[in-house]
Design a protein around this motif. Structure first.
Motif, PDB file in Angstrom:
ATOM      1  N   GLN A 186      68.211  25.032  87.812  1.00  0.00           N
ATOM      2  CA  GLN A 186      68.093  25.326  89.367  1.00  0.00           C
ATOM      3  C   GLN A 186      69.512  25.122  90.111  1.00  0.00           C
ATOM      4  O   GLN A 186      69.665  25.996  90.865  1.00  0.00           O
TER       5      GLN A 186
ATOM      6  N   GLY B 240      60.377  14.802  76.433  1.00  0.00           N
ATOM      7  CA  GLY B 240      59.952  15.030  77.588  1.00  0.00           C
ATOM      8  C   GLY B 240      60.988  15.333  79.007  1.00  0.00           C
ATOM      9  O   GLY B 240      60.922  16.238  79.593  1.00  0.00           O
ATOM     10  N   LEU B 241      61.957  14.421  78.819  1.00  0.00           N
ATOM     11  CA  LEU B 241      63.231  14.360  79.839  1.00  0.00           C
ATOM     12  C   LEU B 241      63.991  15.819  79.631  1.00  0.00           C
ATOM     13  O   LEU B 241      64.265  16.424  80.675  1.00  0.00           O
ATOM     14  N   LYS B 242      63.850  16.039  78.097  1.00  0.00           N
ATOM     15  CA  LYS B 242      64.691  17.154  77.878  1.00  0.00           C
ATOM     16  C   LYS B 242      64.348  18.634  78.748  1.00  0.00           C
ATOM     17  O   LYS B 242      65.256  19.112  79.458  1.00  0.00           O
ATOM     18  N   SER B 243      62.998  18.765  78.726  1.00  0.00           N
ATOM     19  CA  SER B 243      62.592  20.087  79.621  1.00  0.00           C
ATOM     20  C   SER B 243      62.621  19.964  80.871  1.00  0.00           C
ATOM     21  O   SER B 243      63.067  20.925  81.633  1.00  0.00           O
ATOM     22  N   GLU B 244      62.502  18.823  81.280  1.00  0.00           N
ATOM     23  CA  GLU B 244      62.466  18.660  82.806  1.00  0.00           C
ATOM     24  C   GLU B 244      63.815  18.782  83.216  1.00  0.00           C
ATOM     25  O   GLU B 244      64.358  19.495  84.164  1.00  0.00           O
ATOM     26  N   LEU B 245      65.019  17.987  82.479  1.00  0.00           N
ATOM     27  CA  LEU B 245      66.134  18.356  82.941  1.00  0.00           C
ATOM     28  C   LEU B 245      66.986  19.645  82.554  1.00  0.00           C
ATOM     29  O   LEU B 245      67.720  20.257  83.689  1.00  0.00           O
ATOM     30  N   ARG B 246      66.452  20.415  81.568  1.00  0.00           N
ATOM     31  CA  ARG B 246      66.940  21.772  81.422  1.00  0.00           C
ATOM     32  C   ARG B 246      66.645  22.661  82.773  1.00  0.00           C
ATOM     33  O   ARG B 246      67.571  23.343  83.261  1.00  0.00           O
ATOM     34  N   GLN B 247      65.618  22.763  82.948  1.00  0.00           N
ATOM     35  CA  GLN B 247      64.891  23.432  84.274  1.00  0.00           C
ATOM     36  C   GLN B 247      65.995  22.949  85.416  1.00  0.00           C
ATOM     37  O   GLN B 247      66.335  23.745  86.472  1.00  0.00           O
ATOM     38  N   GLU B 248      66.109  21.560  85.703  1.00  0.00           N
ATOM     39  CA  GLU B 248      66.777  21.030  86.842  1.00  0.00           C
ATOM     40  C   GLU B 248      68.165  21.470  86.877  1.00  0.00           C
ATOM     41  O   GLU B 248      68.598  21.736  87.964  1.00  0.00           O
TER      42      GLU B 248
ATOM     43  N   ASP C 171      65.125  28.669  76.567  1.00  0.00           N
ATOM     44  CA  ASP C 171      64.207  28.104  77.804  1.00  0.00           C
ATOM     45  C   ASP C 171      65.110  28.273  79.130  1.00  0.00           C
ATOM     46  O   ASP C 171      64.478  29.093  79.946  1.00  0.00           O
TER      47      ASP C 171
ATOM     48  N   ARG D 271      73.040  13.136  84.826  1.00  0.00           N
ATOM     49  CA  ARG D 271      72.775  13.745  86.142  1.00  0.00           C
ATOM     50  C   ARG D 271      73.887  13.288  86.921  1.00  0.00           C
ATOM     51  O   ARG D 271      74.890  14.240  87.518  1.00  0.00           O
TER      52      ARG D 271
END
Lengths: 249, 350, 553
Positions: free
Chosen positions: A178, A167-175, A199, A141
């Motif tokens: 955005q 788990g972190l992957k999909s969260e960060l992808r979206q972040e 994604d 980040r």
């Protein structure tokens, strides 16, 4: 719509690898996210480095926002291209704090920028921490906002998700999607994982052995396929997805 | 921080080095006004310092000393040319003074005092250089094993009775080269080569070490006679090391060739440089060193012989007896040095 | 290739020029030697060929063989024992084994004659306790091999020890599990894996052996280097000296090629897993090893360190009243100043070459590195001769063309000497710093460029701070090498400069070897101090240049 980047006939060979990139041509509209997908050795990193100005092409032309940054007669150095690049290992300066890393490229407004950006990634308390004390996700980040601090026109990410657990992957992808959409920056990212592309990308480029196999929007990805290899890739994708669903049901 | 400091230190050093090396542009102007002389010397005997200090006291003339190898000093004077701050050149052998003269680095000095104080064969015929101290290259022999009757000349050392008994240092040393040069001058090249070969036959061992090591070799029983400079014997006898004292006392001195030309000698000498900024003071300095009183101290301190006949040698030297010296013009030693080196190589004198 | 020419105009930049210019300027002495060869042989060349050339070649080769064997044995045995076993005072002994490098080899040579020659102190002592021993003749080629080996084995020790330490436990444990004995592991696994490092260490030993002047001269052995000096001074033939130099350079390159071929392109980098640091790798000594191994370690320490120091101390005490004075202090100061100044310049040059070369885009420019760092393998005497000869040309040129007498710049200032040091020791700084810049990788610098910093700004803000540790240790290494240097300094030092090394040599050469002890000890002491600093620095600084503890909110 404006084209943020236009590439024509780009080729590059190294001593160790002939035709790392072979006559690539594509372009991308401003504000889009494009995923460059391929196996290791397919030329993804080379493409990114050429766009950033870290390598010099053997032939071909690169235009950023309509301006030629690289061809046979000139190469604009990376400092002047307004392009941001986040490396796979994040490359944070280990001897500087998070805040110092972020403000590294800034001449003015340092304090406000740091505050704003740290808020954006929800790491307000880490201004004075050193990179070695951060987790992988945190480093990533910080690396991203470090480049955002300079308001680049184009953001390049080299395998931004491969070092992270699922788990972190999909969260960060979206972040990331955005953040980038909010700021309006165009983005190209490299991945070997098709799921990343599906994604969050608007467009997708498939690279194999230095050549572009397919270049389309995500929605058009599985339609009108002329190429056998691409067909196989997509059908593998579909059957894997089906198997996963079956196992879970 | 440290870097900046170092930078300053270094620039300071560079500046200081360059300053000393730079030709003294004003040297010509304050030639007579500033009372000093600059001495380029190869002698590095600490005893000299006291004598220079005394000269300063008595005359008020400051002595600046630059110590280096004679070859370096000559090269330096050459490169400095007429900008050279050197007033005087001192060497420890005659050959190099001759070389300096031949390169045009010295000038003629006419001084009655010097002409009277120093015998003709110990100074340059044209007054370019003057001997200051004298040393002889003699045979020392094991007191217990050798009779003086058996010894006579350098040339006789090739006789078979000396087989495996001669200790002498390497041919690389200037003193041996000068000795051979004198033999070439006196006996001719052919005979000199035969002599050298003959001595090599009689080596007790392959040349090792310096003159004092040869005497230590006699003490250890490796050989019976050695060829050394006289002052080394003085150093041995007055050494702080007990072994060296023993070695020095185990031998006696024999002066070769007393029946013919005399024993080979060499000098440590001085010359005034061609572009000396302080010529008058320089001559004064030489005359000072050649004076009876100073000669006695100057020479004695290093166990050497004074060149001034009126100066008395030290007691130790007297105990070795008077001897006839080879009056061969010392310039010959310089001229024949290279030939000597070649002969040494040809007979494989290591 | 066609692309390269097409892009020449695009890719060439100022850095290409600077790199080439600096690299070539540094390497002038080598070109000088080659160019002056075309002037033809000197008049004494026949003489030299007839009487000396065979000697030089034979002696040099025999020396290399002898020191090769002895340093191989000493270096590997000590490295093995301290890497794999634990015993009282191990850390101290590990460090002591480096120290013989602090004593210049010519000084060890003088010390041994004082110990074992006629009336030598060790001989006298042994006689007093009943041994009937006369003397041990050191002044021959075997004595020279002995002295050089005990002085130079730390090169093999250091590189081998580093490699042995880096072998993870897992490899060793696997070997044992597969049934290998200790001895078998050593000969079939550890030794072969360490061979590139061992060869690297031996290479350094060889270069030092060929470079040696003081020891060979004192012991009366004709080597190339003593021959070069002699030809120049006694035979007064600079031209033939240049020819001898060229021959020696050929020999050096042959050895260099041999070494590279032996080392091959194999890289024995072993991946170090996470567990290697948790287990203690060292075993304790038991059985006969308890006696044999410490004895094996005692040999290099006693003969390479303790005996020479003891002899030097004895001499120093004898001559204390004459030698301990302001002049000694002044010489020490000069030595240290010149070494500092030159080391500083060398570091700047190395950094400049490394980074300018990185910033340039022509691949062909990278070969300049090889040219500029070649000085380390060329014996100091040759560099001296090359520079002397070049200086003559330059001085004559200025004198004839511009009527300027610039001789004093060459003979009266340290400029030329420092330039020669740069050429000779550039590799010592260049190689480790370059290796570490490669380790740093390019991504940090590239991130910085992308964030808008220029190359120079990046250099100062990112790359140099991260290299701080390496730079300092390179500085110290160069400093130590310069302080010890003899043959080059002898030829090129201005008349008004005196160094500890030269002073010690002059005393010994003038048959006052006891007086050489005090300057030698000051030299050794200074170097030891620097080595301790190096050691301390390596432990304290992490590779990122900041202390290990960091803040974290």
């Amino acid at each position: 719509m404006n084209k943020i980047i236009e590439i024509k006939g780009l080729s590059k060979s190294y001593d160790g690898k002939k035709d790392a990139l072979s006559s690539c041509t594509f372009s991308m509209d401003t504000g889009k996210i494009c995923a460059v997908v391929g196996e290791s050795g397919s030329g993804k990193s080379t493409l990114l480095r050429l766009i950033a100005g870290l390598e010099r092409p053997d032939s071909g032309q690169i235009k950023i926002k309509g301006k030629i940054v690289s061809d046979d007669t000139l190469i604009m150095p990376p400092q002047h291209r307004h392009v941001g690049l986040v490396f796979q290992d994040f490359a944070l300066f280990p001897h500087l704090t998070v805040a110092q890393n972020i403000t590294f490229g800034l001449k003015t407004n340092k304090k406000e920028t740091v505050k704003r950006l740290l808020q954006l990634i929800k790491m307000e308390d880490y201004a004075h921490a050193y990179p070695t004390s951060l987790s992988g996700g945190q480093e990533q980040r910080v690396a991203i906002v470090r480049t955002l601090a300079l308001n680049p026109e184009l953001l390049l990410l080299d395998e931004p998700f491969s070092n992270l657990d699922a788990g972190l992957k999909s969260e960060l992808r979206q972040e990331i999607r955005q953040i980038v959409k909010k700021v309006g920056t165009s983005m190209i990212f490299i991945t070997h994982d098709l799921y990343d592309a599906i994604d969050i990308a608007d467009e997708i480029i498939l690279l194999k052995d230095g050549s572009i196999l397919r270049n389309s929007s995500i929605t058009d990805f599985s339609k009108n396929i002329q190429n056998e290899e691409v067909e196989k890739i997509i059908s593998d994708l579909k059957s894997n997805a089906r198997r996963t669903l079956e196992l879970l049901d | 921080m440290l870097r900046q400091f170092m930078f300053i230190v270094f620039i300071a050093l560079l500046a200081s080095c360059s300053n000393e090396g730079q030709p003294k542009a004003n040297a010509q102007e304050d030639k007579q006004s500033d009372q000093s002389i600059t001495l380029y010397t190869h002698r590095h005997y600490d005893t000299d310092k006291a004598i220079f200090a005394q000269f300063e006291e008595e005359t008020g003339i400051k002595v600046n000393v630059v110590k280096a190898n004679a070859d370096e000093l000559i090269q330096k004077m050459e490169s400095e040319g007429d900008q050279s701050p050197a007033d005087l050149l001192i060497t420890v052998d005659a050959g190099r003074l001759v070389r300096a003269k031949n390169k045009g680095l010295l000038q003629t000095i006419n001084s009655d005092i010097l002409t009277q104080s120093i015998p003709a064969h110990l100074r340059d015929t044209e007054g370019h250089w003057f001997g200051l101290t004298k040393r002889a290259r003699v045979i020392v022999y094991d007191k217990d094993k050798v009779n003086t009757e058996d010894l006579s000349t350098y040339e006789a050392l090739t006789e078979s009775k000396w087989n495996n008994k001669i200790l002498i240092r390497s041919s690389g040393n200037i003193y041996n080269q000068s000795l051979l040069a004198s033999i070439i001058a006196n006996d001719g090249k052919e005979k000199a080569k035969e002599w050298a070969a003959g001595v090599v036959e009689n080596f007790a061992r392959s040349p090792k070490g310096n003159d004092r090591d040869q005497v230590k070799g006699i003490l250890a029983g490796e050989g019976e006679i050695a060829i050394i400079n006289t002052y080394y014997l003085g150093k041995l006898i007055n050494s702080k090391d007990s072994t060296e004292i023993k070695a020095g006392n185990a031998v006696s001195v024999f002066f070769p060739n007393q029946e013919d030309r005399g024993t080979h000698i060499n000098i440590s000498g001085i010359g005034v440089s061609r572009y000396a900024p302080h010529k008058e003071n320089a001559v004064k300095f030489i005359e000072y060193l050649a004076s009876k009183e100073v000669q006695e101290i100057f020479a004695e301190a290093n166990y050497e012989y004074p060149v001034n006949p009126s100066a008395a040698p030290s007691d130790l030297l007297n105990s070795w007896g008077e001897f006839k010296e080879d009056k061969l013009p010392l310039s010959k030693l310089g001229e024949l040095n290279k030939e000597a080196v070649i002969i040494f190589d040809e007979v494989k004198w290591q | 290739m066609q692309f390269r020419i097409k892009h020449l105009k695009r890719d060439i930049n100022q850095w290409s020029f600077y790199t080439m210019a600096i690299g070539l300027f540094v390497a002038i002495p080598v070109f000088a030697i080659v160019i002056y060869l075309f002037d033809g042989v000197g008049e004494m060349w026949r003489h030299i060929v007839n009487y000396f050339l065979l000697d030089y070649i034979q002696n040099s080769l025999f020396l290399l063989l002898g020191t090769g064997f002895l340093t191989f044995f000493l270096g590997i045995s000590s490295a093995w024992i301290v890497s794999n076993y634990d015993f009282p005072f191990r850390r101290l002994i590990e460090w002591l084994l480096f120290l013989p490098l602090a004593i210049p080899s010519y000084i060890v040579a003088y010390a041994y004659v004082g110990l074992l020659g006629n009336g030598g102190s060790l001989i006298t002592y042994l006689q007093s306790i009943g041994f009937s021993i006369q003397k041990v003749e050191m002044m021959n080629i075997f004595g020279l091999i002995w002295v050089l080996s005990f002085s130079l084995f730390p090169y093999v020790y250091a590189s081998t020890r580093t490699v042995f330490k880096s072998h993870p436990n897992s490899i060793r444990e696997t070997a044992y599990l597969l049934g290998a004995s200790n001895r078998r592991y050593f000969f079939s696994v550890a030794l072969p894996l360490a061979s590139p490092a061992i060869i690297g260490g031996l290479f350094l030993v060889f270069m030092e052996v060929l470079n040696d002047y003081g020891a060979a001269k004192y012991y009366g052995i004709n080597t190339f280097t003593t021959g070069i000096f002699r030809t120049w001074t006694a035979l007064e033939d600079l031209q033939s000296a240049i020819y001898l130099s060229a021959l020696l350079v050929v020999l050096v390159f042959l050895i260099n090629s041999l070494v590279n071929w032996l080392r091959g392109k194999r890289s024995y980098a072993i991946k170090v897993g996470q567990q290697s640091s948790t287990h203690s790798r060292r075993k304790s000594l038991n059985g006969s090893k308890r006696i044999i191994y410490p004895l094996l370690l005692a040999i290099p320490i006693v003969f390479g360190l303790l005996l020479p120091i003891a002899q030097l101390s004895y001499w120093a005490m004898l001559t204390l009243d004459t030698m301990l004075n302001a002049e000694l202090f002044w010489i020490a100061l000069q030595s240290i100043s010149v070494a500092f100044g030159a080391a500083f310049f060398i570091l700047i040059t190395a950094l400049v070459l490394i980074f300018f070369s990185k910033w340039n885009y022509l691949n062909s420019v990278h070969f300049i590195k090889k040219v500029a760092t070649i000085g380390y393998v060329i014996p100091g005497a040759i560099i001296g001769i090359g520079i002397i000869r070049s200086s003559q040309t330059v001085i004559n040129f200025f004198s004839d063309t511009f009527h300027l007498k610039i001789g004093y710049l060459f003979y009266g200032s340290s400029v030329i000497l420092i330039y020669a040091y740069v050429f000779r020791f550039l590799a010592v700084a260049y190689n480790p710093i370059e290796a570490n810049t490669l380790k740093l990788g390019k991504y940090l610098a590239e991130s910085s460029y992308l964030l808008g910093s220029s190359k120079i700004k990046t250099l100062f803000k990112i790359e140099l701070p991260l290299l701080r540790g390496t730079i300092i240790s390179a500085f110290l290494l160069v400093f130590i090498d310069i302080l010890k240097e003899l043959p080059l300094t002898l030829i090129l030092k201005p008349y008004n400069l005196q160094t500890l090394a030269v002073k010690a040599y002059e005393y010994a050469d003038d048959e006052r070897v006891a007086e050489a002890a005090l300057p030698a000890l000051v030299l050794i002491f200074t170097i030891t101090l620097m080595m301790m600093l190096l050691n301390y620095g390596n432990k304290k600084l992490t590779s990122f240049g900041k202390p290990a503890n960091k803040q974290m909110k």
